[in-house]
Scaffold this motif. Structure first.
Motif, PDB file in Angstrom:
ATOM      1  N   VAL A   9       0.795  -5.977   1.721  1.00 40.92           N
ATOM      2  CA  VAL A   9       1.315  -5.382   2.948  1.00 40.92           C
ATOM      3  C   VAL A   9       0.678  -4.014   3.128  1.00 40.92           C
ATOM      4  CG1 VAL A   9       3.340  -4.576   4.205  1.00 40.92           C
ATOM      5  CG2 VAL A   9       3.505  -6.599   2.741  1.00 40.92           C
ATOM      6  N   ASP A  10       0.006  -3.816   4.260  1.00 34.33           N
ATOM      7  CA  ASP A  10      -0.653  -2.549   4.566  1.00 34.33           C
ATOM      8  C   ASP A  10       0.326  -1.641   5.316  1.00 34.33           C
ATOM      9  OD1 ASP A  10      -2.264  -0.442   5.202  1.00 34.33           O
ATOM     10  OD2 ASP A  10      -3.562  -1.555   6.575  1.00 34.33           O
ATOM     11  N   VAL A  11       1.070  -0.851   4.573  1.00 35.36           N
ATOM     12  CA  VAL A  11       1.986   0.112   5.180  1.00 35.36           C
ATOM     13  C   VAL A  11       1.240   1.367   5.620  1.00 35.36           C
ATOM     14  CG1 VAL A  11       3.937   1.661   4.692  1.00 35.36           C
ATOM     15  CG2 VAL A  11       4.024  -0.711   3.969  1.00 35.36           C
ATOM     16  N   PHE A  12       0.123   1.661   4.955  1.00 32.95           N
ATOM     17  CA  PHE A  12      -0.603   2.896   5.257  1.00 32.95           C
ATOM     18  C   PHE A  12      -1.041   2.949   6.713  1.00 32.95           C
ATOM     19  CE2 PHE A  12      -4.617   5.098   5.904  1.00 32.95           C
ATOM     20  CZ  PHE A  12      -4.238   6.391   5.583  1.00 32.95           C
ATOM     21  N   SER A  13      -1.739   1.929   7.180  1.00 37.05           N
ATOM     22  CA  SER A  13      -2.287   1.959   8.541  1.00 37.05           C
ATOM     23  C   SER A  13      -1.188   2.082   9.583  1.00 37.05           C
ATOM     24  CB  SER A  13      -3.117   0.697   8.801  1.00 37.05           C
ATOM     25  OG  SER A  13      -4.222   0.628   7.932  1.00 37.05           O
ATOM     26  N   ALA A  14      -0.123   1.298   9.409  1.00 33.18           N
ATOM     27  CA  ALA A  14       0.971   1.317  10.385  1.00 33.18           C
ATOM     28  C   ALA A  14       1.710   2.649  10.361  1.00 33.18           C
ATOM     29  CB  ALA A  14       1.936   0.167  10.099  1.00 33.18           C
ATOM     30  N   SER A  15       1.949   3.200   9.169  1.00 38.25           N
ATOM     31  CA  SER A  15       2.676   4.468   9.085  1.00 38.25           C
ATOM     32  C   SER A  15       1.810   5.628   9.566  1.00 38.25           C
ATOM     33  CB  SER A  15       3.170   4.718   7.654  1.00 38.25           C
ATOM     34  OG  SER A  15       2.095   4.769   6.735  1.00 38.25           O
ATOM     35  N   ASP A  16       0.510   5.570   9.319  1.00 37.72           N
ATOM     36  CA  ASP A  16      -0.391   6.614   9.805  1.00 37.72           C
ATOM     37  C   ASP A  16      -0.374   6.663  11.324  1.00 37.72           C
ATOM     38  OD1 ASP A  16      -2.319   8.664   9.446  1.00 37.72           O
ATOM     39  OD2 ASP A  16      -3.943   7.240   9.822  1.00 37.72           O
ATOM     40  N   LYS A  17      -0.373   5.505  11.939  1.00 38.17           N
ATOM     41  CA  LYS A  17      -0.291   5.437  13.404  1.00 38.17           C
ATOM     42  C   LYS A  17       1.050   5.953  13.900  1.00 38.17           C
ATOM     43  CE  LYS A  17      -0.724   2.171  17.253  1.00 38.17           C
ATOM     44  NZ  LYS A  17      -0.981   0.753  17.629  1.00 38.17           N
ATOM     45  N   LEU A  18       2.135   5.553  13.230  1.00 34.96           N
ATOM     46  CA  LEU A  18       3.478   5.982  13.618  1.00 34.96           C
ATOM     47  C   LEU A  18       3.626   7.489  13.484  1.00 34.96           C
ATOM     48  CD1 LEU A  18       6.480   5.299  14.313  1.00 34.96           C
ATOM     49  CD2 LEU A  18       6.842   5.093  11.841  1.00 34.96           C
ATOM     50  N   PHE A  19       3.187   8.043  12.353  1.00 35.45           N
ATOM     51  CA  PHE A  19       3.350   9.472  12.103  1.00 35.45           C
ATOM     52  C   PHE A  19       2.534  10.318  13.071  1.00 35.45           C
ATOM     53  CE2 PHE A  19       4.293   8.769   7.282  1.00 35.45           C
ATOM     54  CZ  PHE A  19       5.481   8.135   7.635  1.00 35.45           C
ATOM     55  N   SER A  65       0.834  -1.201   0.000  1.00 37.40           N
ATOM     56  CA  SER A  65       0.000   0.000   0.000  1.00 37.40           C
ATOM     57  C   SER A  65       0.872   1.256   0.000  1.00 37.40           C
ATOM     58  CB  SER A  65      -0.895   0.018   1.235  1.00 37.40           C
ATOM     59  OG  SER A  65      -0.143   0.422   2.373  1.00 37.40           O
ATOM     60  N   PRO A  66       0.301   2.397  -0.365  1.00 35.29           N
ATOM     61  CA  PRO A  66       1.054   3.644  -0.187  1.00 35.29           C
ATOM     62  C   PRO A  66       1.271   3.951   1.282  1.00 35.29           C
ATOM     63  CG  PRO A  66      -1.202   4.097  -0.871  1.00 35.29           C
ATOM     64  CD  PRO A  66      -1.005   2.617  -0.987  1.00 35.29           C
ATOM     65  N   CYS A  67       2.265   4.765   1.548  1.00 40.42           N
ATOM     66  CA  CYS A  67       2.562   5.217   2.906  1.00 40.42           C
ATOM     67  C   CYS A  67       1.639   6.378   3.252  1.00 40.42           C
ATOM     68  CB  CYS A  67       4.025   5.662   2.960  1.00 40.42           C
ATOM     69  SG  CYS A  67       4.686   5.925   4.610  1.00 40.42           S
ATOM     70  N   ALA A  68       1.402   6.606   4.535  1.00 39.76           N
ATOM     71  CA  ALA A  68       0.596   7.742   4.964  1.00 39.76           C
ATOM     72  C   ALA A  68       1.333   9.054   4.721  1.00 39.76           C
ATOM     73  CB  ALA A  68       0.238   7.601   6.442  1.00 39.76           C
ATOM     74  N   PHE A  69       0.597  10.147   4.726  1.00 42.49           N
ATOM     75  CA  PHE A  69       1.165  11.495   4.593  1.00 42.49           C
ATOM     76  C   PHE A  69       1.364  12.045   5.996  1.00 42.49           C
ATOM     77  CE2 PHE A  69       1.441  15.976   3.727  1.00 42.49           C
ATOM     78  CZ  PHE A  69       1.979  16.067   2.447  1.00 42.49           C
ATOM     79  N   GLU A  70       2.564  12.487   6.284  1.00 43.16           N
ATOM     80  CA  GLU A  70       2.882  12.979   7.625  1.00 43.16           C
ATOM     81  C   GLU A  70       2.420  14.423   7.794  1.00 43.16           C
ATOM     82  OE1 GLU A  70       6.715  12.881  10.627  1.00 43.16           O
ATOM     83  OE2 GLU A  70       7.081  13.381   8.520  1.00 43.16           O
ATOM     84  N   SER A  71       1.814  14.711   8.943  1.00 42.44           N
ATOM     85  CA  SER A  71       1.447  16.081   9.274  1.00 42.44           C
ATOM     86  C   SER A  71       2.682  16.794   9.805  1.00 42.44           C
ATOM     87  CB  SER A  71       0.332  16.095  10.327  1.00 42.44           C
ATOM     88  OG  SER A  71      -0.012  17.425  10.671  1.00 42.44           O
ATOM     89  N   THR A  72       3.248  17.683   9.006  1.00 45.14           N
ATOM     90  CA  THR A  72       4.525  18.311   9.352  1.00 45.14           C
ATOM     91  C   THR A  72       4.375  19.550  10.224  1.00 45.14           C
ATOM     92  OG1 THR A  72       4.524  19.716   7.389  1.00 45.14           O
ATOM     93  CG2 THR A  72       5.492  17.508   7.173  1.00 45.14           C
TER      94      THR A  72
END
Length: 277
Positions: free
Chosen positions: A195-205, A154-161
């Motif tokens: 592989v769902d990278v979006f959900s995990a990266s959204d949580k991490l970010f 999946s695509p990665c989440a967008f980080e709120s900078t």
């Protein structure tokens, strides 16, 4: 000065015979490799920037030293399942992907396509399936025509900078969630690992405000590449990596990975390729 025969380049660059490769394990998780497996990355900047940092490939080699994996990154900025821009005559003499002959493609698509919004999801899904069919037909593993294996990420989440000059992450992530679900649907329909990278990266970010993992909200920095690599590795293989991030053996191997990737980059995506090709 006499010009060389027109077919000289084709003759010099002709592919050697490629006998039938061993059968591959199914595209299911946890993922398994055959010895000497050729693994290639396809996709957009998320994968292309792995050339800069090398964490994911380093983790692959640490986890599977006996498999002697051969890894190449063919990702490009702005790449989509329906758009692959190349210099004129890019494959007139040889095609780097065909010459490599990947057994497995790990595909990173959906971010650029997500800007089409909810209305574009179904078109993306259809184009992704067509893309897989095209790649399988265009790049067989060997002369017998055996198809490569595909793993969809999946695509990665967008980080709120927190930077007012950069986009608001919320509407972007709403679209990215839809396109991540579309990638999952393609994988389910084609019986491919996902592989769902979006959900995990959204949580991490979301754990800490500011640009911790990206330089722009979407382009991963070294720390972001490391964390996404860890997420990928654990999701693909079902356990934590045996590698120790930052250790001397890890950094020595990562240095060699990055040196190799730079040399490869000069072939598959050299500067001023328009003039070369």
């Amino acid at each position: 000065m006499a010009q060389p025969p027109k077919d000289l380049a084709q003759k010099v660059l002709a592919l050697p015979p490629r006998p039938k490769r061993p059968d591959l394990p199914a595209s299911v998780l946890p993922l398994h490799f055959i010895k000497g497996e050729r693994v290639a990355f396809l996709g957009n900047s998320m994968a292309e920037r792995m050339n800069l940092f090398g964490h994911f490939e380093t983790l692959l080699h640490f986890r599977f030293p006996q498999q002697e994996l051969i890894v190449r990154n063919f990702a490009r900025p702005a790449e989509e399942v329906g758009i692959q821009q190349r210099s004129a005559d890019y494959t007139a003499l040889d095609d780097p992907q065909l010459a490599f002959g990947a057994d497995t493609y790990i595909c990173f698509f959906g971010f650029n396509e997500s800007y089409a919004g909810p209305e574009g999801v179904e078109q993306f899904r259809q184009k992704y399936m067509a893309y897989i069919d095209t790649m399988a037909k265009r790049y067989p593993r060997d002369d017998s025509g055996s198809s490569p294996r595909f793993i969809l990420v999946s695509p990665c989440a967008f980080e709120s900078t927190g930077d007012r000059l950069l986009p608001d992450s919320q509407p972007i992530n709403e679209n990215l969630k839809l396109y991540s679900q579309a990638v999952a649907a393609v994988a389910a329909e084609r019986k491919l690992a996902f592989v769902d990278v979006f959900s995990a990266s959204d949580k991490l970010f979301g754990q800490k405000s500011g640009a911790q993992y990206t330089i722009s909200g979407c382009h991963l920095n070294d720390q972001g590449d490391r964390e996404v690599a860890r997420l990928l590795d654990e999701s693909l293989f079902g356990s934590a990596s045996p590698a120790s991030f930052g250790s001397e053996p890890y950094e020595k191997l990562r240095s060699e990975v990055n040196n190799k990737s730079w040399v490869h980059l000069q072939d598959y995506r050299m500067l001023n390729g328009w003039y070369v090709y």
